[in-house]
Design a protein around this motif. Sequence first.
Motif, PDB file in Angstrom:
ATOM      1  N   GLY A   1       0.809  -1.217   0.000  1.00  0.00           N
ATOM      2  CA  GLY A   1       0.000   0.000   0.000  1.00  0.00           C
ATOM      3  C   GLY A   1       0.844   1.269   0.000  1.00  0.00           C
ATOM      4  N   ASP A   2       0.267   2.338  -0.472  1.00  0.00           N
ATOM      5  CA  ASP A   2       0.942   3.639  -0.497  1.00  0.00           C
ATOM      6  C   ASP A   2       1.123   4.135   0.942  1.00  0.00           C
ATOM      7  OD1 ASP A   2       1.584   6.116  -2.414  1.00  0.00           O
ATOM      8  OD2 ASP A   2       0.583   6.878  -0.614  1.00  0.00           O
ATOM      9  N   PHE A   3       2.348   4.475   1.296  1.00  0.00           N
ATOM     10  CA  PHE A   3       2.640   4.923   2.646  1.00  0.00           C
ATOM     11  C   PHE A   3       2.187   6.362   2.825  1.00  0.00           C
ATOM     12  CE2 PHE A   3       6.304   6.089   5.778  1.00  0.00           C
ATOM     13  CZ  PHE A   3       5.417   6.098   6.835  1.00  0.00           C
ATOM     14  N   VAL A   4       1.234   6.569   3.714  1.00  0.00           N
ATOM     15  CA  VAL A   4       0.788   7.911   4.067  1.00  0.00           C
ATOM     16  C   VAL A   4       1.284   8.194   5.478  1.00  0.00           C
ATOM     17  CG1 VAL A   4      -1.158   9.492   4.298  1.00  0.00           C
ATOM     18  CG2 VAL A   4      -1.254   7.640   2.607  1.00  0.00           C
ATOM     19  N   HIS A   5       2.424   8.857   5.563  1.00  0.00           N
ATOM     20  CA  HIS A   5       3.014   9.138   6.870  1.00  0.00           C
ATOM     21  C   HIS A   5       2.065  10.019   7.675  1.00  0.00           C
ATOM     22  CE1 HIS A   5       5.810  10.609   9.929  1.00  0.00           C
ATOM     23  NE2 HIS A   5       6.594   9.596   9.617  1.00  0.00           N
ATOM     24  N   PRO A   6       1.979   9.805   8.999  1.00  0.00           N
ATOM     25  CA  PRO A   6       1.040  10.581   9.803  1.00  0.00           C
ATOM     26  C   PRO A   6       1.258  12.092   9.739  1.00  0.00           C
ATOM     27  CG  PRO A   6       2.084   8.860  11.130  1.00  0.00           C
ATOM     28  CD  PRO A   6       2.699   8.793   9.779  1.00  0.00           C
ATOM     29  N   TYR A   7       2.482  12.520   9.454  1.00  0.00           N
ATOM     30  CA  TYR A   7       2.724  13.965   9.435  1.00  0.00           C
ATOM     31  C   TYR A   7       3.857  14.396   8.510  1.00  0.00           C
ATOM     32  CZ  TYR A   7       6.041  12.389  13.051  1.00  0.00           C
ATOM     33  OH  TYR A   7       7.001  11.709  13.748  1.00  0.00           O
ATOM     34  N   ASN A   8       4.859  13.553   8.272  1.00  0.00           N
ATOM     35  CA  ASN A   8       6.006  13.947   7.447  1.00  0.00           C
ATOM     36  C   ASN A   8       5.737  13.624   5.973  1.00  0.00           C
ATOM     37  OD1 ASN A   8       8.669  15.036   7.263  1.00  0.00           O
ATOM     38  ND2 ASN A   8       9.454  12.975   6.934  1.00  0.00           N
ATOM     39  N   ASP A   9       4.619  14.124   5.468  1.00  0.00           N
ATOM     40  CA  ASP A   9       4.164  13.828   4.123  1.00  0.00           C
ATOM     41  C   ASP A   9       3.587  15.122   3.556  1.00  0.00           C
ATOM     42  OD1 ASP A   9       2.269  13.135   1.987  1.00  0.00           O
ATOM     43  OD2 ASP A   9       2.502  11.050   2.620  1.00  0.00           O
ATOM     44  N   PRO A  10       4.052  15.574   2.412  1.00  0.00           N
ATOM     45  CA  PRO A  10       3.574  16.864   1.889  1.00  0.00           C
ATOM     46  C   PRO A  10       2.064  16.887   1.650  1.00  0.00           C
ATOM     47  CG  PRO A  10       4.912  15.700   0.247  1.00  0.00           C
ATOM     48  CD  PRO A  10       5.086  14.980   1.536  1.00  0.00           C
ATOM     49  N   ARG A  11       1.481  15.760   1.280  1.00  0.00           N
ATOM     50  CA  ARG A  11       0.033  15.696   1.067  1.00  0.00           C
ATOM     51  C   ARG A  11      -0.715  15.897   2.375  1.00  0.00           C
ATOM     52  NH1 ARG A  11       0.100   9.765  -1.387  1.00  0.00           N
ATOM     53  NH2 ARG A  11       1.342   9.590   0.542  1.00  0.00           N
ATOM     54  N   VAL A  12      -0.175  15.306   3.431  1.00  0.00           N
ATOM     55  CA  VAL A  12      -0.791  15.418   4.755  1.00  0.00           C
ATOM     56  C   VAL A  12      -0.666  16.842   5.291  1.00  0.00           C
ATOM     57  CG1 VAL A  12      -0.554  14.666   7.155  1.00  0.00           C
ATOM     58  CG2 VAL A  12      -0.532  12.981   5.303  1.00  0.00           C
ATOM     59  N   ILE A  13       0.511  17.433   5.189  1.00  0.00           N
ATOM     60  CA  ILE A  13       0.719  18.801   5.681  1.00  0.00           C
ATOM     61  C   ILE A  13      -0.185  19.781   4.938  1.00  0.00           C
ATOM     62  CG2 ILE A  13       2.391  20.689   5.826  1.00  0.00           C
ATOM     63  CD1 ILE A  13       4.560  18.509   6.299  1.00  0.00           C
ATOM     64  N   ALA A  14      -0.281  19.620   3.615  1.00  0.00           N
ATOM     65  CA  ALA A  14      -1.152  20.500   2.827  1.00  0.00           C
ATOM     66  C   ALA A  14      -2.601  20.348   3.274  1.00  0.00           C
ATOM     67  CB  ALA A  14      -1.014  20.182   1.340  1.00  0.00           C
ATOM     68  N   GLY A  15      -3.025  19.115   3.531  1.00  0.00           N
ATOM     69  CA  GLY A  15      -4.388  18.891   4.000  1.00  0.00           C
ATOM     70  C   GLY A  15      -4.644  19.517   5.354  1.00  0.00           C
ATOM     71  N   GLN A  16      -3.684  19.379   6.273  1.00  0.00           N
ATOM     72  CA  GLN A  16      -3.867  19.970   7.610  1.00  0.00           C
ATOM     73  C   GLN A  16      -3.926  21.489   7.535  1.00  0.00           C
ATOM     74  OE1 GLN A  16      -4.509  17.224   8.301  1.00  0.00           O
ATOM     75  NE2 GLN A  16      -2.957  15.860   9.161  1.00  0.00           N
ATOM     76  N   GLY A  17      -3.245  22.063   6.560  1.00  0.00           N
ATOM     77  CA  GLY A  17      -3.248  23.517   6.408  1.00  0.00           C
ATOM     78  C   GLY A  17      -4.610  24.099   6.086  1.00  0.00           C
ATOM     79  N   THR A  18      -5.539  23.257   5.605  1.00  0.00           N
ATOM     80  CA  THR A  18      -6.871  23.756   5.279  1.00  0.00           C
ATOM     81  C   THR A  18      -7.636  24.176   6.531  1.00  0.00           C
ATOM     82  OG1 THR A  18      -7.905  21.535   5.352  1.00  0.00           O
ATOM     83  CG2 THR A  18      -6.950  22.240   3.251  1.00  0.00           C
ATOM     84  N   CYS A  19      -7.267  23.640   7.672  1.00  0.00           N
ATOM     85  CA  CYS A  19      -7.934  24.012   8.929  1.00  0.00           C
ATOM     86  C   CYS A  19      -7.683  25.484   9.245  1.00  0.00           C
ATOM     87  CB  CYS A  19      -7.425  23.118  10.056  1.00  0.00           C
ATOM     88  SG  CYS A  19      -8.210  23.422  11.658  1.00  0.00           S
ATOM     89  N   ALA A  20      -6.444  25.931   9.113  1.00  0.00           N
ATOM     90  CA  ALA A  20      -6.113  27.336   9.388  1.00  0.00           C
ATOM     91  C   ALA A  20      -6.776  28.257   8.371  1.00  0.00           C
ATOM     92  CB  ALA A  20      -4.605  27.534   9.376  1.00  0.00           C
ATOM     93  N   LYS A  21      -6.904  27.808   7.134  1.00  0.00           N
ATOM     94  CA  LYS A  21      -7.600  28.612   6.120  1.00  0.00           C
ATOM     95  C   LYS A  21      -9.041  28.872   6.551  1.00  0.00           C
ATOM     96  CE  LYS A  21      -8.941  28.529   1.202  1.00  0.00           C
ATOM     97  NZ  LYS A  21     -10.396  28.383   1.342  1.00  0.00           N
ATOM     98  N   GLU A  22      -9.734  27.827   6.970  1.00  0.00           N
ATOM     99  CA  GLU A  22     -11.104  27.990   7.448  1.00  0.00           C
ATOM    100  C   GLU A  22     -11.154  28.890   8.682  1.00  0.00           C
ATOM    101  OE1 GLU A  22     -12.699  23.566   6.043  1.00  0.00           O
ATOM    102  OE2 GLU A  22     -12.868  24.185   8.145  1.00  0.00           O
ATOM    103  N   PHE A  23     -10.209  28.684   9.586  1.00  0.00           N
ATOM    104  CA  PHE A  23     -10.174  29.458  10.830  1.00  0.00           C
ATOM    105  C   PHE A  23     -10.121  30.957  10.517  1.00  0.00           C
ATOM    106  CE2 PHE A  23      -8.596  28.259  15.351  1.00  0.00           C
ATOM    107  CZ  PHE A  23      -9.475  29.150  15.921  1.00  0.00           C
ATOM    108  N   MET A  24      -9.256  31.347   9.584  1.00  0.00           N
ATOM    109  CA  MET A  24      -9.096  32.758   9.249  1.00  0.00           C
ATOM    110  C   MET A  24     -10.341  33.310   8.559  1.00  0.00           C
ATOM    111  SD  MET A  24      -6.286  33.435  10.619  1.00  0.00           S
ATOM    112  CE  MET A  24      -6.112  35.128  10.063  1.00  0.00           C
TER     113      MET A  24
END
Length: 317
Positions: A142-165
């Motif tokens: 399977g494709d390794f989706v690191h819990p945090y050291n993954d550019p796809r994951v970091i970009a996804g988490q960044g959407t929370c701050a976008k909504e917050f602002m």
Amino acid sequence: MYIPTYQDMLDAHERIKPYINRTPIRTSKFLNELTGAELFFKCENFQEAGAFKVRGASNAVFGLSDAQAKLGVATHSSGNHASCLSYAAMLRGIPCNVVMPSTAPQAKKDTVRRYGGVITECEPSTSAREETFAKVQAASGGDFVHPYNDPRVIAGQGTCAKEFMEQVDGLDIAMAPIGGGGMISGTCLTLSHLAPEVQIIAAEPEQADDAMRSFKAGYIIADDAPKTIADGLLVPLKERTWHFVSNHVTDILTASEEEIIAAMKLTWKHLRIVMEPSSAVPLATILKNKERFAGKRVGIIITGGNVDLDKPPWTLN
């Protein structure tokens, strides 16, 4: 090493909109009076899978080509990333294999299984997780989706701050707990472009304070098996998250186990929502450093709410 960009975050937000909740903001007059600050809590515990990590997980899963997705995804996680990746994989109809420490809360294991994730347990240390995962991934492909050291994951988490602002004007400070640094990195990614005037402060347990020590030392310091009630914050920073922490975080504050429990009880009582211990660490550090936050408008990300209600966290300490 690829570092995700602001455009990656914007693309992620469009990709994951069908699969996430735009979580609400809660406030408390009592907590404002208690701290001397204006506190705004973004309730990521209201995500379907119970944590912010559904953002990064969904971005990774739905960004896979059909050919890549056939073999499914795999990861190691203390709980919430495993739950959220299993949830996203279920929505796409692909397999998900996860390695979890044997000490992970039963509620989190139950959630993973409810979403169809297959769990392999390991000893509760970073090295054991990574060694066990290598075997599991080799077997599944399977494709390794690191819990945090993954550019796809970091970009996804960044959407929370976008909504917050978009939901709260004029924040002076944005806060989130820090373990591996995925949410803080996403927050840095977004706010460094969208609102560079906002200070970003991370919060960490005293008993798992490797990020704070790394921040002060200027290089990554990794503890292998810290012990804290905040089970979501047991992992160390990695290269990508260190990039964001070292370049954009203003400070990292810590709180004791007793302070974390007290803050968690306050939020359960006065926000009237269930949050897990990791999510209470920012408020614990604010209460410990009131003069630092007095008169400020502070945005706090409640990162998750997956708690075993048969064993309340304060009974485990």
